[in-house]
Design an enzyme around this catalytic site. Structure first.
Site, PDB file in Angstrom:
ATOM      1  N   ILE A 116      -0.510   0.756   5.252  1.00 57.27           N
ATOM      2  CA  ILE A 116      -0.090  -0.762   6.063  1.00 57.27           C
ATOM      3  C   ILE A 116      -0.799  -0.969   6.695  1.00 57.27           C
ATOM      4  O   ILE A 116      -1.565  -2.801   6.407  1.00 57.27           O
ATOM      5  CB  ILE A 116       1.591  -0.993   5.587  1.00 57.27           C
ATOM      6  N   GLU A 148       9.451  -2.323   5.230  1.00 59.58           N
ATOM      7  CA  GLU A 148      10.675  -0.761   5.821  1.00 59.58           C
ATOM      8  C   GLU A 148       9.840   0.808   5.792  1.00 59.58           C
ATOM      9  O   GLU A 148       9.381   0.700   4.871  1.00 59.58           O
ATOM     10  CB  GLU A 148      11.569  -1.582   5.074  1.00 59.58           C
ATOM     11  N   GLY A 171       6.342   1.781  -0.152  1.00 61.15           N
ATOM     12  CA  GLY A 171       6.678   0.985   0.796  1.00 61.15           C
ATOM     13  C   GLY A 171       5.855   0.408   1.434  1.00 61.15           C
ATOM     14  O   GLY A 171       5.078  -0.079   1.876  1.00 61.15           O
ATOM     15  N   GLU A 172       6.694   0.309   2.991  1.00 56.63           N
ATOM     16  CA  GLU A 172       5.876  -0.493   4.257  1.00 56.63           C
ATOM     17  C   GLU A 172       5.214  -1.546   3.950  1.00 56.63           C
ATOM     18  O   GLU A 172       4.954  -2.231   4.294  1.00 56.63           O
ATOM     19  CB  GLU A 172       4.394   1.112   4.584  1.00 56.63           C
ATOM     20  N   GLY A 173       5.322  -2.249   2.499  1.00 61.12           N
ATOM     21  CA  GLY A 173       4.852  -3.614   2.747  1.00 61.12           C
ATOM     22  C   GLY A 173       3.703  -3.782   2.037  1.00 61.12           C
ATOM     23  O   GLY A 173       3.085  -4.824   1.459  1.00 61.12           O
TER      24      GLY A 173
END
Length: 333
Positions: free
Chosen positions: A82, A159, A300-302
């Protein structure tokens, strides 16, 4: 009427009618949200919420809980996916400790919104207390207020939390018509035996709690602190009329709670990608939305938000800068 004006503007660009496909729908959506024939994207932000989960103790993840704080420090040290994608696309990244089982010693690069050091295991009790859930929403409102002061009008959420695909699975099952067995997935990379064990554990939790349909109660029963703060942040961002970039499986579960609290939020939501996690496609179908990307992501992580952002920019740029048939002197017959 603005919608008719926007559609006319889109249709009379120098291209065959509808030939920019989903970008045309996206341009229309953004124009309507901003109530403007020439919308703009200002100061994009992405927030990564991190927290630990009591359910992780039950063996539902291929990774140990220690990975959550390790990855938070990786975010801070600019080492994660990210970080790379936000830097590439000039998106401001914020990292929030919503409930990690670790003391970050007032690290100035972390927003300290820790509610507790972990949720409880929802196998035998509610994951979050009523007071903790309220605190999550208060923190979220404060965070979005601060970001809104920068002039930000588009925001995405990511997240990090070992065990959080289990929380998301339970939330999606409770708030949709999708069967538990169809939602549960491999998360961080479970093998077949691990996947069956995860399903067995989640079925026990479902049997223990029974049918729950009230969105905040579902969130309190199964949610992580990062999912709860993300839900609150989405609702607060909608109140500020921001465009909301929705990431993958976990973020979509948070959105599902927000949507059940305030269905109008959907008009501001841009679904950035379809995750490789089993139930995400089914959830997107339930919400009747089309994601911009399908890249088999499950990090994840955006990351999906950051990767999709250039496409969102493209929708705005073609609307504002592309010639019309009339201005270019091109026949549209």
């Amino acid at each position: 009427m603005l919608q008719e004006q926007l559609q006319h503007k889109i249709d009379f660009k120098t291209k065959p009618l509808g030939s920019l496909g989903d970008l045309e729908k996206l341009a229309l959506q953004i124009g309507l949200v901003q109530n403007n024939l020439t919308p703009q994207l200002n100061h994009p932000h992405l927030i990564v919420f991190a927290a630990d989960h009591g359910i992780a103790k039950e063996g539902v993840s291929a990774y140990p809980a220690e990975v959550t704080p390790q990855m938070v420090l990786n975010f801070v040290n600019q080492g994660a996916a990210i970080n790379v994608f936000c830097k590439q696309n000039k998106i401001t990244l914020k990292v929030v400790d919503a409930g990690v089982n670790f003391d970050f010693k007032e690290n100035p690069n972390i927003i300290h919104h820790k509610v507790a050091y972990s949720t409880q295991s929802f196998l035998s009790q509610k994951a979050i207390t009523t007071e903790e859930l309220e605190k999550c929403f208060q923190y979220s409102e404060q965070l979005i207020d601060d970001i809104a002061k920068t002039g930000c009008n588009i925001i995405g959420f990511g997240e990090m939390g070992i065990g959080n695909t289990s929380s998301a699975t339970m939330i999606i099952n409770a708030l949709s018509n999708i069967q538990l067995k169809d939602v549960v997935g491999r998360g961080t990379g479970l093998d077949d035996a691990g996947l069956q064990n995860k399903l067995n554990i989640l079925q026990k939790a479902k049997d223990f709690h029974g049918e729950i349909t009230a969105p905040k109660e579902v969130l309190q029963t199964f949610g992580g602190f990062e999912i709860a703060q993300m839900t609150g942040a989405m609702l607060s961002a909608f109140q500020k009329n921001m465009l909301i970039m929705v990431d993958g499986f976990i973020a979509s579960a948070a959105f599902l709670v927000a949507y059940h609290i305030n269905p109008s939020i959907k008009k501001n939501a841009i679904f950035c990608h379809q995750s490789d996690e089993a139930g995400h496609r089914l959830l997107l179908e339930y919400l009747e939305v089309n994601p911009l990307l399908k890249l088999s992501l499950r990090v994840g992580e955006g990351t999906g938000c950051a990767l999709a952002y250039p496409l969102i920019q493209s929708a705005v740029h073609f609307l504002n800068e592309m010639a019309s048939f009339e201005s270019a002197g091109v026949s549209n017959q």
